[in-house]
Each structure stands twice: as C-alpha cells, then as structure tokens.
Write a protein that holds these residues in place. Structure first.
Motif, PDB file in Angstrom:
ATOM      1  N   TYR A  34      45.153  32.002  60.528  1.00 48.49           N
ATOM      2  CA  TYR A  34      45.165  31.894  59.079  1.00 48.49           C
ATOM      3  C   TYR A  34      44.597  30.556  58.617  1.00 48.49           C
ATOM      4  CZ  TYR A  34      48.876  35.372  59.855  1.00 48.49           C
ATOM      5  OH  TYR A  34      49.613  36.453  60.278  1.00 48.49           O
ATOM      6  N   ILE A  35      43.881  30.597  57.493  1.00 48.85           N
ATOM      7  CA  ILE A  35      43.561  29.390  56.735  1.00 48.85           C
ATOM      8  C   ILE A  35      44.466  29.418  55.511  1.00 48.85           C
ATOM      9  CG2 ILE A  35      41.832  28.085  55.445  1.00 48.85           C
ATOM     10  CD1 ILE A  35      39.671  29.520  57.038  1.00 48.85           C
ATOM     11  N   ILE A  36      45.253  28.364  55.337  1.00 53.50           N
ATOM     12  CA  ILE A  36      46.232  28.317  54.248  1.00 53.50           C
ATOM     13  C   ILE A  36      45.888  27.172  53.310  1.00 53.50           C
ATOM     14  CG2 ILE A  36      48.680  28.010  53.691  1.00 53.50           C
ATOM     15  CD1 ILE A  36      49.293  29.155  56.500  1.00 53.50           C
ATOM     16  N   SER A  37      46.055  27.406  52.011  1.00 55.68           N
ATOM     17  CA  SER A  37      45.785  26.356  51.028  1.00 55.68           C
ATOM     18  C   SER A  37      46.648  26.570  49.790  1.00 55.68           C
ATOM     19  CB  SER A  37      44.300  26.346  50.642  1.00 55.68           C
ATOM     20  OG  SER A  37      44.004  25.239  49.812  1.00 55.68           O
ATOM     21  N   THR A  38      46.574  25.595  48.884  1.00 56.01           N
ATOM     22  CA  THR A  38      47.318  25.657  47.621  1.00 56.01           C
ATOM     23  C   THR A  38      46.525  26.355  46.526  1.00 56.01           C
ATOM     24  OG1 THR A  38      46.413  23.490  47.048  1.00 56.01           O
ATOM     25  CG2 THR A  38      48.606  23.521  48.060  1.00 56.01           C
ATOM     26  N   ASP A  39      45.218  26.610  46.760  1.00 51.18           N
ATOM     27  CA  ASP A  39      44.354  27.084  45.679  1.00 51.18           C
ATOM     28  C   ASP A  39      43.659  28.402  46.000  1.00 51.18           C
ATOM     29  OD1 ASP A  39      43.663  24.874  43.314  1.00 51.18           O
ATOM     30  OD2 ASP A  39      44.638  24.046  45.089  1.00 51.18           O
ATOM     31  N   SER A  40      43.908  29.390  45.150  1.00 52.09           N
ATOM     32  CA  SER A  40      43.301  30.711  45.332  1.00 52.09           C
ATOM     33  C   SER A  40      41.787  30.668  45.205  1.00 52.09           C
ATOM     34  CB  SER A  40      43.871  31.694  44.301  1.00 52.09           C
ATOM     35  OG  SER A  40      45.232  31.941  44.537  1.00 52.09           O
ATOM     36  N   SER A  41      41.264  29.735  44.420  1.00 49.97           N
ATOM     37  CA  SER A  41      39.811  29.652  44.236  1.00 49.97           C
ATOM     38  C   SER A  41      39.125  29.289  45.545  1.00 49.97           C
ATOM     39  CB  SER A  41      39.475  28.634  43.147  1.00 49.97           C
ATOM     40  OG  SER A  41      40.118  27.398  43.381  1.00 49.97           O
ATOM     41  N   CYS A  42      39.652  28.293  46.250  1.00 53.31           N
ATOM     42  CA  CYS A  42      39.112  27.935  47.571  1.00 53.31           C
ATOM     43  C   CYS A  42      39.221  29.117  48.535  1.00 53.31           C
ATOM     44  CB  CYS A  42      39.865  26.752  48.159  1.00 53.31           C
ATOM     45  SG  CYS A  42      39.719  25.204  47.265  1.00 53.31           S
ATOM     46  N   LEU A  43      40.383  29.739  48.541  1.00 56.21           N
ATOM     47  CA  LEU A  43      40.627  30.831  49.471  1.00 56.21           C
ATOM     48  C   LEU A  43      39.739  32.034  49.184  1.00 56.21           C
ATOM     49  CD1 LEU A  43      44.518  30.567  49.613  1.00 56.21           C
ATOM     50  CD2 LEU A  43      42.893  29.859  51.387  1.00 56.21           C
ATOM     51  N   MET A  44      39.495  32.304  47.909  1.00 57.76           N
ATOM     52  CA  MET A  44      38.600  33.399  47.545  1.00 57.76           C
ATOM     53  C   MET A  44      37.192  33.129  48.070  1.00 57.76           C
ATOM     54  SD  MET A  44      37.230  34.594  43.810  1.00 57.76           S
ATOM     55  CE  MET A  44      36.180  33.129  43.797  1.00 57.76           C
ATOM     56  N   HIS A  45      36.739  31.891  47.909  1.00 58.01           N
ATOM     57  CA  HIS A  45      35.402  31.510  48.370  1.00 58.01           C
ATOM     58  C   HIS A  45      35.292  31.643  49.884  1.00 58.01           C
ATOM     59  CE1 HIS A  45      31.590  29.467  48.482  1.00 58.01           C
ATOM     60  NE2 HIS A  45      32.082  28.476  49.203  1.00 58.01           N
ATOM     61  N   LEU A  46      36.274  31.110  50.587  1.00 61.24           N
ATOM     62  CA  LEU A  46      36.258  31.183  52.044  1.00 61.24           C
ATOM     63  C   LEU A  46      36.381  32.623  52.539  1.00 61.24           C
ATOM     64  CD1 LEU A  46      38.531  28.111  52.870  1.00 61.24           C
ATOM     65  CD2 LEU A  46      36.043  28.257  53.092  1.00 61.24           C
ATOM     66  N   ASN A  47      37.214  33.402  51.864  1.00 59.77           N
ATOM     67  CA  ASN A  47      37.404  34.792  52.283  1.00 59.77           C
ATOM     68  C   ASN A  47      36.138  35.613  52.077  1.00 59.77           C
ATOM     69  OD1 ASN A  47      39.266  36.867  53.314  1.00 59.77           O
ATOM     70  ND2 ASN A  47      38.971  37.801  51.297  1.00 59.77           N
ATOM     71  N   GLY A  48      35.354  35.276  51.040  1.00 65.39           N
ATOM     72  CA  GLY A  48      34.086  35.969  50.828  1.00 65.39           C
ATOM     73  C   GLY A  48      33.156  35.782  52.024  1.00 65.39           C
ATOM     74  N   TYR A  49      33.098  34.555  52.513  1.00 65.84           N
ATOM     75  CA  TYR A  49      32.279  34.274  53.706  1.00 65.84           C
ATOM     76  C   TYR A  49      32.857  34.982  54.926  1.00 65.84           C
ATOM     77  CZ  TYR A  49      30.025  31.867  57.557  1.00 65.84           C
ATOM     78  OH  TYR A  49      29.325  31.602  58.707  1.00 65.84           O
TER      79      TYR A  49
END
Length: 246
Positions: free
Chosen positions: A210-225
C-alpha cells in the motif's frame, strides 16, 4: 462528566465526489475516539482551485461562505481528511481576509482547523486507534500540503505504526512531490506523469502493498498511474486505514 470534544467535519471536493467512504471512515474514527461529530450540509468547497488558478474574487466568495459555514461556535474543532484543504484555510485565507472586516472572525476560526491526523495526535493526544488492523506492508507518502503547509510528518507515521499487522517501510525520496499539484497535472501532463512514475517505483522498491497518504488528490493521481501501468500496489487514505479491521 467531562464535556465531549465537538468536531465539525469538512468534506473536501475530492472526497465528496470520488471517495465518500474516506469521509465516513473519518467519522467512524472520530466517534470511536469519543468525539461528537457534526456535519453542515450547506458546506461546499474551500476555494483552493479558484485561488490557485488566479481567480481571487471567486476564491474570496467561496472563502466567505466557508467562514459563514464554520465559524458559528469557536469551541468546535474543524477537521478535514485533507492537508491540502486545511493548508488553504490556514494559510491562503490569511491573504484573502487580511484587509477584510471579517479578519478577527477568521483568526478565531483559523486556530480550530486541523487535518485529521494532526487532530488525533496533537489535540486528542492519541497515536493508536483501538481495533485498527490491516495486514501487509505499507509506505507513507508525504503530501506537499501536509509536509510544507501544515508541517505534518511524524504524526501519520505514529498512527500507522499503531495499526495491528501493518509494517511501515520508508521509501526513497518520500518528501518529493507526486506530481499532482492540482492544475499542474493538466498543464504539464508529461512532467506530472513522470513524477508519479518515480513515486510509484520508489514505493514498489520497498515491497509495500500500500501507498498511504493524508490526501486523496495525491492518491488519485498515483492510482491513475498504477491502474494504467498495472502495478502491483494499492493506494489508501490514512482515514480508511485507521478505520480498517473493526
């Protein structure tokens, strides 16, 4: 009897529209820790997209609405599952209200605005959510807003270390931007994608699930890749991690 801590939650646009489960996870965690949680259905955006794009009049209009929606009782805390939005309210609003008759009202509200993990560690003084469990390995991504605007670093890691079954492993260049940056990802797509690739490859090198973070925007970007390249790793918001297992 001691008075319960009262929290007015702010649900950011990304969470509201794309990841509502993260908002529910935040409520679940806060209530588990004894907080009384309120939600004002009149709330909208914090104004960050307009402000960052240079539309200051429009951002001021949204900021005024935010102030009206969240400043009625300064004994309440304002908590959001987004360091990006908290950074906007805590920092950029100072420019918006600096010459406003509402400056004093804003200053009172400003002191009560917290990102979820810093509220848990700095206000509630907890580093473990009872029952939280998630088997596997994880690496933590420091979002730019959390690290640079809100000065959040150790708190999320302490909370993750308190999750049963979860092994936390630091990735290389964890403080480097993921490449999202709001409109940056649109204006400079190739650079943005390359930065996401670097971040994901660094995470994969740790062996994390898992990659975990506090921000959905970062996670959305990373998940797209991750999804496009079919990489064997998942993204999770820290609120969802803390709400797992119980």
């Amino acid at each position: 009897m001691a008075r319960r801590t009262i929290v007015d939650i702010f649900i950011p646009c990304f969470v509201d529209q794309l990841h509502p489960e993260t908002g529910m996870s935040m409520v679940k965690v806060l209530e588990r820790l004894g907080c009384e949680v309120n939600y004002n259905p009149n709330q909208t955006c914090c104004g960050q997209p307009a402000f960052n794009a240079g539309f200051y009049d429009e951002a001021r209009e949204v900021a005024n609405k935010f102030l009206d929606d969240f400043s009625n009782d300064t004994s309440h805390y304002i908590v959001a599952p987004s360091a990006s939005c908290v950074g906007m309210v805590r920092n950029a609003y100072q420019d918006i209200f600096v010459k406003s008759s509402k400056l004093v009202k804003y200053r009172a509200m400003q002191k009560k605005v917290y990102e979820l993990t810093e509220f848990l560690t700095d206000v509630l003084k907890v580093t473990e959510v009872p029952g939280a469990s998630l088997p596997g390995k994880a690496t933590y991504h420091d979002s730019c807003s959390a690290l640079r605007e809100c000065h959040i670093k150790e708190g999320p890691r302490a909370l993750l270390q308190g999750v049963e079954g979860l092994e936390l492993i630091e990735m290389e260049d964890t403080e480097t931007c993921c490449g999202f940056g709001g409109t940056f990802a649109v204006k400079f797509e190739s650079i943005s994608v390359a930065m996401a690739e670097q971040k994901v490859e660094n995470a994969l090198a740790t062996g994390a699930d898992y990659i975990i973070s506090t921000d959905s925007s970062c996670l959305m970007h990373l998940n797209g890749y991750i999804q496009k390249q079919k990489k064997p790793i998942r993204t999770m918001h820290i609120a969802d991690v803390l709400a797992s297992g119980w």
